[in-house]
Motif scaffolding. Structure first.
Motif, PDB file in Angstrom:
ATOM      1  N   SER A 138       0.861  -1.179   0.000  1.00 12.73           N
ATOM      2  CA  SER A 138       0.000   0.000   0.000  1.00 12.73           C
ATOM      3  C   SER A 138       0.892   1.221   0.000  1.00 12.73           C
ATOM      4  O   SER A 138       2.098   1.109  -0.238  1.00 12.73           O
TER       5      SER A 138
ATOM      6  N   ILE B  55       0.305   3.614  -2.141  1.00 10.73           N
ATOM      7  CA  ILE B  55       0.396   3.855  -3.586  1.00 10.73           C
ATOM      8  C   ILE B  55      -0.679   4.865  -3.990  1.00 10.73           C
ATOM      9  O   ILE B  55      -1.878   4.604  -3.845  1.00 10.73           O
TER      10      ILE B  55
ATOM     11  N   GLU C 293      -2.983   6.822  -6.694  1.00  8.83           N
ATOM     12  CA  GLU C 293      -3.674   6.202  -7.839  1.00  8.83           C
ATOM     13  C   GLU C 293      -2.845   6.195  -9.125  1.00  8.83           C
ATOM     14  O   GLU C 293      -2.827   5.194  -9.839  1.00  8.83           O
TER      15      GLU C 293
ATOM     16  N   GLU D  83      -0.484   3.244  -9.603  1.00  8.69           N
ATOM     17  CA  GLU D  83      -1.029   1.881  -9.497  1.00  8.69           C
ATOM     18  C   GLU D  83      -0.403   0.948 -10.524  1.00  8.69           C
ATOM     19  O   GLU D  83       0.085  -0.138 -10.177  1.00  8.69           O
ATOM     20  N   GLU D  84      -0.407   1.327 -11.792  1.00  9.49           N
ATOM     21  CA  GLU D  84       0.100   0.446 -12.836  1.00  9.49           C
ATOM     22  C   GLU D  84       1.597   0.184 -12.680  1.00  9.49           C
ATOM     23  O   GLU D  84       2.080  -0.904 -12.996  1.00  9.49           O
TER      24      GLU D  84
ATOM     25  N   VAL E 138      -6.564  -5.769  -6.275  1.00  7.41           N
ATOM     26  CA  VAL E 138      -6.190  -4.357  -6.262  1.00  7.41           C
ATOM     27  C   VAL E 138      -7.355  -3.612  -5.630  1.00  7.41           C
ATOM     28  O   VAL E 138      -8.464  -3.641  -6.146  1.00  7.41           O
TER      29      VAL E 138
ATOM     30  N   HIS F  27      -8.967  -0.050  -3.571  1.00  7.25           N
ATOM     31  CA  HIS F  27      -8.857   1.404  -3.535  1.00  7.25           C
ATOM     32  C   HIS F  27      -9.583   1.965  -2.308  1.00  7.25           C
ATOM     33  O   HIS F  27     -10.594   1.425  -1.876  1.00  7.25           O
TER      34      HIS F  27
ATOM     35  N   VAL G 149      -4.167   3.155  -3.163  1.00 10.84           N
ATOM     36  CA  VAL G 149      -4.304   1.821  -3.747  1.00 10.84           C
ATOM     37  C   VAL G 149      -3.501   0.819  -2.930  1.00 10.84           C
ATOM     38  O   VAL G 149      -2.420   1.121  -2.425  1.00 10.84           O
TER      39      VAL G 149
ATOM     40  N   VAL H  78      -2.135  -3.236  -3.440  1.00  7.77           N
ATOM     41  CA  VAL H  78      -1.982  -4.365  -4.359  1.00  7.77           C
ATOM     42  C   VAL H  78      -1.577  -5.581  -3.537  1.00  7.77           C
ATOM     43  O   VAL H  78      -0.597  -5.552  -2.785  1.00  7.77           O
TER      44      VAL H  78
END
Length: 317
Positions: A279, A281, A283, A286-287, A303, A305, A310, A312
Protein backbone atom coordinates in the motif's frame (compact mmCIF):
# COMPACT_ATOMS: atom_id res chain seq x y z
CA UNK A 1 7.99 29.91 31.94
CA UNK A 2 8.38 32.60 29.28
CA UNK A 3 11.03 32.31 26.61
CA UNK A 4 12.59 34.88 24.32
CA UNK A 5 12.22 33.72 20.72
CA UNK A 6 14.60 34.93 18.03
CA UNK A 7 14.31 34.51 14.25
CA UNK A 8 17.57 35.08 12.36
CA UNK A 9 17.44 35.69 8.61
CA UNK A 10 20.35 34.19 6.69
CA UNK A 11 20.96 32.20 3.47
CA UNK A 12 20.52 28.54 2.61
CA UNK A 13 24.22 28.51 1.75
CA UNK A 14 25.10 29.53 5.31
CA UNK A 15 22.30 27.90 7.33
CA UNK A 16 24.28 24.86 8.47
CA UNK A 17 27.38 26.84 9.48
CA UNK A 18 25.32 29.52 11.27
CA UNK A 19 23.28 26.84 13.03
CA UNK A 20 26.50 25.16 14.16
CA UNK A 21 27.79 28.50 15.44
CA UNK A 22 24.64 29.02 17.50
CA UNK A 23 25.00 25.59 19.03
CA UNK A 24 28.67 26.28 19.79
CA UNK A 25 27.46 29.29 21.78
CA UNK A 26 25.30 26.98 23.88
CA UNK A 27 22.00 27.52 22.06
CA UNK A 28 20.17 24.22 21.68
CA UNK A 29 17.31 23.20 19.40
CA UNK A 30 17.82 25.56 16.45
CA UNK A 31 14.91 25.35 14.00
CA UNK A 32 15.72 25.80 10.30
CA UNK A 33 13.15 26.98 7.73
CA UNK A 34 13.96 27.19 4.04
CA UNK A 35 12.47 26.43 0.61
CA UNK A 36 15.15 24.03 -0.59
CA UNK A 37 13.51 21.21 -2.60
CA UNK A 38 13.58 17.77 -1.00
CA UNK A 39 16.09 15.29 -2.34
CA UNK A 40 15.11 11.79 -3.45
CA UNK A 41 16.63 10.46 -0.23
CA UNK A 42 14.48 12.86 1.82
CA UNK A 43 11.34 11.69 0.02
CA UNK A 44 12.18 8.04 0.57
CA UNK A 45 12.03 8.65 4.32
CA UNK A 46 8.43 9.82 3.98
CA UNK A 47 5.28 7.81 3.59
CA UNK A 48 3.38 9.67 0.89
CA UNK A 49 3.89 9.68 -2.86
CA UNK A 50 2.98 13.33 -3.33
CA UNK A 51 3.93 16.40 -1.36
CA UNK A 52 2.36 19.86 -1.19
CA UNK A 53 3.54 22.37 -3.78
CA UNK A 54 6.40 24.35 -2.28
CA UNK A 55 7.31 27.97 -3.07
CA UNK A 56 10.36 28.40 -5.28
CA UNK A 57 13.64 28.45 -3.38
CA UNK A 58 14.75 32.07 -2.97
CA UNK A 59 17.99 31.28 -1.13
CA UNK A 60 16.69 32.62 2.18
CA UNK A 61 16.75 30.62 5.40
CA UNK A 62 15.37 31.42 8.85
CA UNK A 63 16.90 30.08 12.05
CA UNK A 64 14.69 30.21 15.14
CA UNK A 65 16.17 29.79 18.59
CA UNK A 66 15.15 30.47 22.19
CA UNK A 67 16.69 31.97 25.32
CA UNK A 68 15.26 31.76 28.82
CA UNK A 69 13.82 35.03 30.07
CA UNK A 70 16.47 35.51 32.74
CA UNK A 71 19.39 34.97 30.38
CA UNK A 72 21.55 37.95 29.43
CA UNK A 73 20.06 38.50 25.99
CA UNK A 74 22.20 41.47 25.11
CA UNK A 75 25.46 39.61 25.69
CA UNK A 76 24.37 36.53 23.75
CA UNK A 77 23.04 38.55 20.82
CA UNK A 78 26.20 40.66 20.74
CA UNK A 79 28.31 37.51 20.48
CA UNK A 80 26.07 36.14 17.69
CA UNK A 81 26.38 39.36 15.69
CA UNK A 82 30.16 39.39 16.11
CA UNK A 83 30.39 35.81 14.84
CA UNK A 84 28.16 36.63 11.87
CA UNK A 85 30.31 39.62 10.90
CA UNK A 86 33.41 37.44 10.96
CA UNK A 87 31.66 34.88 8.73
CA UNK A 88 30.67 37.61 6.27
CA UNK A 89 34.28 37.88 5.08
CA UNK A 90 34.21 34.38 3.59
CA UNK A 91 30.53 33.38 3.40
CA UNK A 92 27.29 34.89 2.14
CA UNK A 93 25.38 35.06 5.43
CA UNK A 94 22.63 37.29 4.05
CA UNK A 95 20.78 40.01 5.94
CA UNK A 96 21.46 38.58 9.41
CA UNK A 97 18.53 40.48 10.88
CA UNK A 98 17.26 39.10 14.18
CA UNK A 99 13.57 39.48 15.10
CA UNK A 100 12.63 39.07 18.75
CA UNK A 101 9.34 37.93 20.28
CA UNK A 102 8.21 36.23 23.46
CA UNK A 103 6.53 32.85 23.82
CA UNK A 104 5.07 30.82 26.67
CA UNK A 105 6.03 27.25 27.46
CA UNK A 106 3.69 24.82 25.73
CA UNK A 107 3.05 21.31 26.98
CA UNK A 108 3.72 19.73 23.59
CA UNK A 109 3.52 16.21 25.03
CA UNK A 110 -0.12 16.67 25.96
CA UNK A 111 -1.36 19.58 23.86
CA UNK A 112 -1.95 17.54 20.67
CA UNK A 113 -4.14 15.06 22.55
CA UNK A 114 -7.16 17.26 21.85
CA UNK A 115 -6.80 16.39 18.15
CA UNK A 116 -6.50 12.59 18.32
CA UNK A 117 -9.44 10.51 19.54
CA UNK A 118 -10.53 6.91 19.27
CA UNK A 119 -11.96 5.79 15.94
CA UNK A 120 -13.03 2.62 14.13
CA UNK A 121 -11.57 0.64 11.26
CA UNK A 122 -14.55 -1.58 10.51
CA UNK A 123 -14.95 -3.60 13.75
CA UNK A 124 -11.55 -2.58 15.18
CA UNK A 125 -11.36 0.19 17.78
CA UNK A 126 -8.14 2.24 17.62
CA UNK A 127 -7.77 4.14 20.87
CA UNK A 128 -5.06 6.31 22.44
CA UNK A 129 -3.83 5.57 25.94
CA UNK A 130 -5.57 8.56 27.52
CA UNK A 131 -9.07 7.46 26.50
CA UNK A 132 -11.22 4.67 27.92
CA UNK A 133 -12.96 1.85 26.08
CA UNK A 134 -16.69 2.42 26.45
CA UNK A 135 -19.15 -0.32 27.38
CA UNK A 136 -20.61 -0.36 23.85
CA UNK A 137 -17.18 -1.28 22.46
CA UNK A 138 -16.37 -4.16 24.79
CA UNK A 139 -17.04 -6.70 22.03
CA UNK A 140 -14.69 -5.01 19.53
CA UNK A 141 -11.06 -5.79 18.85
CA UNK A 142 -9.11 -3.00 20.54
CA UNK A 143 -5.64 -1.73 19.68
CA UNK A 144 -4.00 1.05 21.68
CA UNK A 145 -1.93 3.44 19.56
CA UNK A 146 -0.50 6.79 20.57
CA UNK A 147 0.55 9.22 17.85
CA UNK A 148 4.28 9.75 18.10
CA UNK A 149 7.44 10.08 16.09
CA UNK A 150 6.75 7.00 13.92
CA UNK A 151 4.17 6.73 11.16
CA UNK A 152 1.00 4.70 11.55
CA UNK A 153 -2.00 5.38 13.78
CA UNK A 154 -4.44 3.65 11.45
CA UNK A 155 -6.13 6.89 10.40
CA UNK A 156 -4.52 7.00 6.96
CA UNK A 157 -6.23 5.21 4.07
CA UNK A 158 -3.06 3.32 3.17
CA UNK A 159 -2.81 1.77 6.63
CA UNK A 160 -6.48 0.83 6.62
CA UNK A 161 -6.12 -0.87 3.24
CA UNK A 162 -3.28 -3.00 4.65
CA UNK A 163 -5.22 -3.84 7.80
CA UNK A 164 -8.20 -5.16 5.83
CA UNK A 165 -5.93 -7.36 3.73
CA UNK A 166 -4.13 -8.73 6.78
CA UNK A 167 -7.47 -9.66 8.30
CA UNK A 168 -8.26 -11.70 5.16
CA UNK A 169 -4.99 -13.60 4.93
CA UNK A 170 -3.61 -14.08 8.47
CA UNK A 171 -3.86 -17.63 9.86
CA UNK A 172 -2.69 -19.12 13.20
CA UNK A 173 0.53 -20.26 11.47
CA UNK A 174 1.35 -16.90 9.92
CA UNK A 175 4.79 -15.40 10.26
CA UNK A 176 4.62 -11.82 8.99
CA UNK A 177 7.27 -9.30 7.96
CA UNK A 178 6.27 -5.62 7.94
CA UNK A 179 8.71 -3.53 5.90
CA UNK A 180 8.57 0.08 7.09
CA UNK A 181 6.81 -0.83 10.33
CA UNK A 182 6.65 2.69 11.81
CA UNK A 183 4.50 2.50 14.95
CA UNK A 184 4.19 -1.28 14.62
CA UNK A 185 0.43 -1.20 14.06
CA UNK A 186 0.36 -3.75 11.21
CA UNK A 187 2.48 -6.34 13.01
CA UNK A 188 0.51 -5.92 16.23
CA UNK A 189 -2.84 -6.25 14.50
CA UNK A 190 -1.60 -9.32 12.63
CA UNK A 191 -0.82 -10.88 16.01
CA UNK A 192 -4.26 -9.89 17.29
CA UNK A 193 -5.76 -11.51 14.18
CA UNK A 194 -4.01 -14.72 15.26
CA UNK A 195 -0.58 -14.64 13.59
CA UNK A 196 2.16 -16.64 15.28
CA UNK A 197 5.09 -14.23 14.93
CA UNK A 198 5.86 -10.76 13.53
CA UNK A 199 9.02 -8.98 12.42
CA UNK A 200 9.22 -5.28 11.56
CA UNK A 201 11.96 -3.33 9.81
CA UNK A 202 12.33 0.41 9.41
CA UNK A 203 14.94 2.97 8.41
CA UNK A 204 14.02 5.32 11.27
CA UNK A 205 15.43 4.44 14.72
CA UNK A 206 12.34 6.08 16.26
CA UNK A 207 10.35 3.10 14.99
CA UNK A 208 11.93 0.76 17.54
CA UNK A 209 10.94 2.86 20.55
CA UNK A 210 7.51 3.64 19.12
CA UNK A 211 6.78 -0.02 18.37
CA UNK A 212 8.04 -1.24 21.75
CA UNK A 213 5.93 1.35 23.56
CA UNK A 214 2.83 0.36 21.61
CA UNK A 215 3.58 -3.34 22.13
CA UNK A 216 3.75 -2.84 25.89
CA UNK A 217 0.39 -1.07 26.12
CA UNK A 218 -1.17 -3.80 23.94
CA UNK A 219 0.28 -6.67 25.97
CA UNK A 220 2.47 -7.94 23.12
CA UNK A 221 5.75 -9.55 24.17
CA UNK A 222 9.11 -9.04 22.49
CA UNK A 223 9.31 -12.76 21.77
CA UNK A 224 6.20 -12.29 19.60
CA UNK A 225 7.36 -9.23 17.66
CA UNK A 226 10.94 -8.41 16.67
CA UNK A 227 11.87 -4.95 15.36
CA UNK A 228 15.09 -4.06 13.58
CA UNK A 229 16.57 -1.03 11.83
CA UNK A 230 18.01 -1.49 8.36
CA UNK A 231 17.38 -1.37 4.63
CA UNK A 232 16.22 -4.73 3.32
CA UNK A 233 16.65 -3.57 -0.29
CA UNK A 234 20.43 -3.25 -0.33
CA UNK A 235 21.80 -4.48 3.01
CA UNK A 236 22.83 -8.18 2.86
CA UNK A 237 23.19 -8.31 6.65
CA UNK A 238 19.56 -7.28 7.11
CA UNK A 239 18.47 -9.77 4.45
CA UNK A 240 20.39 -12.58 6.16
CA UNK A 241 19.01 -11.71 9.57
CA UNK A 242 15.44 -11.67 8.28
CA UNK A 243 15.87 -15.10 6.72
CA UNK A 244 14.83 -16.57 3.39
CA UNK A 245 11.64 -18.44 2.43
CA UNK A 246 10.44 -17.64 5.93
CA UNK A 247 7.36 -15.43 5.81
CA UNK A 248 3.76 -16.30 5.03
CA UNK A 249 2.95 -12.60 4.62
CA UNK A 250 5.09 -9.59 3.80
CA UNK A 251 3.40 -6.19 4.19
CA UNK A 252 4.89 -2.96 2.84
CA UNK A 253 3.02 0.30 3.30
CA UNK A 254 5.57 2.62 1.70
CA UNK A 255 6.16 4.84 -1.31
CA UNK A 256 5.48 3.38 -4.74
CA UNK A 257 8.99 4.43 -5.78
CA UNK A 258 10.35 2.25 -2.96
CA UNK A 259 8.00 -0.66 -3.67
CA UNK A 260 9.42 -1.06 -7.18
CA UNK A 261 12.99 -1.99 -6.08
CA UNK A 262 11.69 -3.69 -2.91
CA UNK A 263 9.39 -6.19 -4.63
CA UNK A 264 11.99 -8.47 -6.31
CA UNK A 265 13.97 -8.53 -3.05
CA UNK A 266 10.91 -9.57 -1.05
CA UNK A 267 10.42 -12.62 -3.25
CA UNK A 268 13.28 -14.51 -1.59
CA UNK A 269 11.90 -13.86 1.91
CA UNK A 270 8.40 -15.10 1.15
CA UNK A 271 7.51 -18.76 1.47
CA UNK A 272 6.12 -20.43 -1.67
CA UNK A 273 2.45 -19.43 -1.74
CA UNK A 274 3.20 -16.47 0.54
CA UNK A 275 1.15 -13.27 0.35
CA UNK A 276 2.61 -9.86 -0.48
CA UNK A 277 0.47 -6.89 0.66
CA UNK A 278 1.48 -3.43 -0.56
CA UNK A 279 0.00 0.00 0.00
CA UNK A 280 1.09 3.64 0.16
CA UNK A 281 0.40 3.86 -3.59
CA UNK A 282 -1.23 6.97 -5.01
CA UNK A 283 -3.67 6.20 -7.84
CA UNK A 284 -1.46 7.34 -10.71
CA UNK A 285 1.29 4.92 -9.55
CA UNK A 286 -1.03 1.88 -9.50
CA UNK A 287 0.10 0.45 -12.84
CA UNK A 288 3.76 1.00 -11.96
CA UNK A 289 3.45 -1.15 -8.83
CA UNK A 290 1.25 -3.78 -10.49
CA UNK A 291 3.82 -4.14 -13.28
CA UNK A 292 6.68 -4.42 -10.75
CA UNK A 293 4.78 -7.16 -8.91
CA UNK A 294 4.19 -9.08 -12.14
CA UNK A 295 7.79 -8.63 -13.30
CA UNK A 296 8.95 -10.19 -10.01
CA UNK A 297 6.93 -13.32 -10.89
CA UNK A 298 4.14 -12.76 -8.36
CA UNK A 299 0.48 -13.33 -9.18
CA UNK A 300 -1.75 -10.31 -8.51
CA UNK A 301 -4.75 -11.36 -6.40
CA UNK A 302 -6.44 -8.07 -5.58
CA UNK A 303 -6.19 -4.36 -6.26
CA UNK A 304 -8.16 -2.31 -3.74
CA UNK A 305 -8.86 1.40 -3.54
CA UNK A 306 -9.72 3.84 -0.75
CA UNK A 307 -9.86 7.52 -1.54
CA UNK A 308 -6.87 8.32 -3.76
CA UNK A 309 -4.89 5.35 -2.48
CA UNK A 310 -4.30 1.82 -3.75
CA UNK A 311 -3.33 -1.51 -2.24
CA UNK A 312 -1.98 -4.37 -4.36
CA UNK A 313 -2.05 -7.92 -2.96
CA UNK A 314 -0.15 -10.73 -4.68
CA UNK A 315 0.98 -14.34 -4.14
CA UNK A 316 4.33 -15.99 -4.64
CA UNK A 317 3.83 -18.95 -6.99
Amino acid sequence: MKWNQFRLTTTTEAEDIVSSMLMDLGIQGVQIEDKVPLTREDKEQMFVDILPDMPEDDGTAYLTFYLEEEEDKAQVLLKIRQELEEMRSYLNVGACTIEESQTEDVDWVNNWKQYFHQFYIDDILVIPSWEQVEAKDQDKMVIHIDPGTAFGTGMHETTQLCIRQLKKYVTPDTQILDVGCGSGILGMLALKFGARYAVGTDLDPCAIDATHENMEVNGIRKDQYEVMIGNIIDDPKVQEKLGYDRYDIVAANILADVLVPLTPVILSHLKPGGIYITSGIIEDKEETVVEAVKQAGLTVLEVNHQGEWVSVTARKN
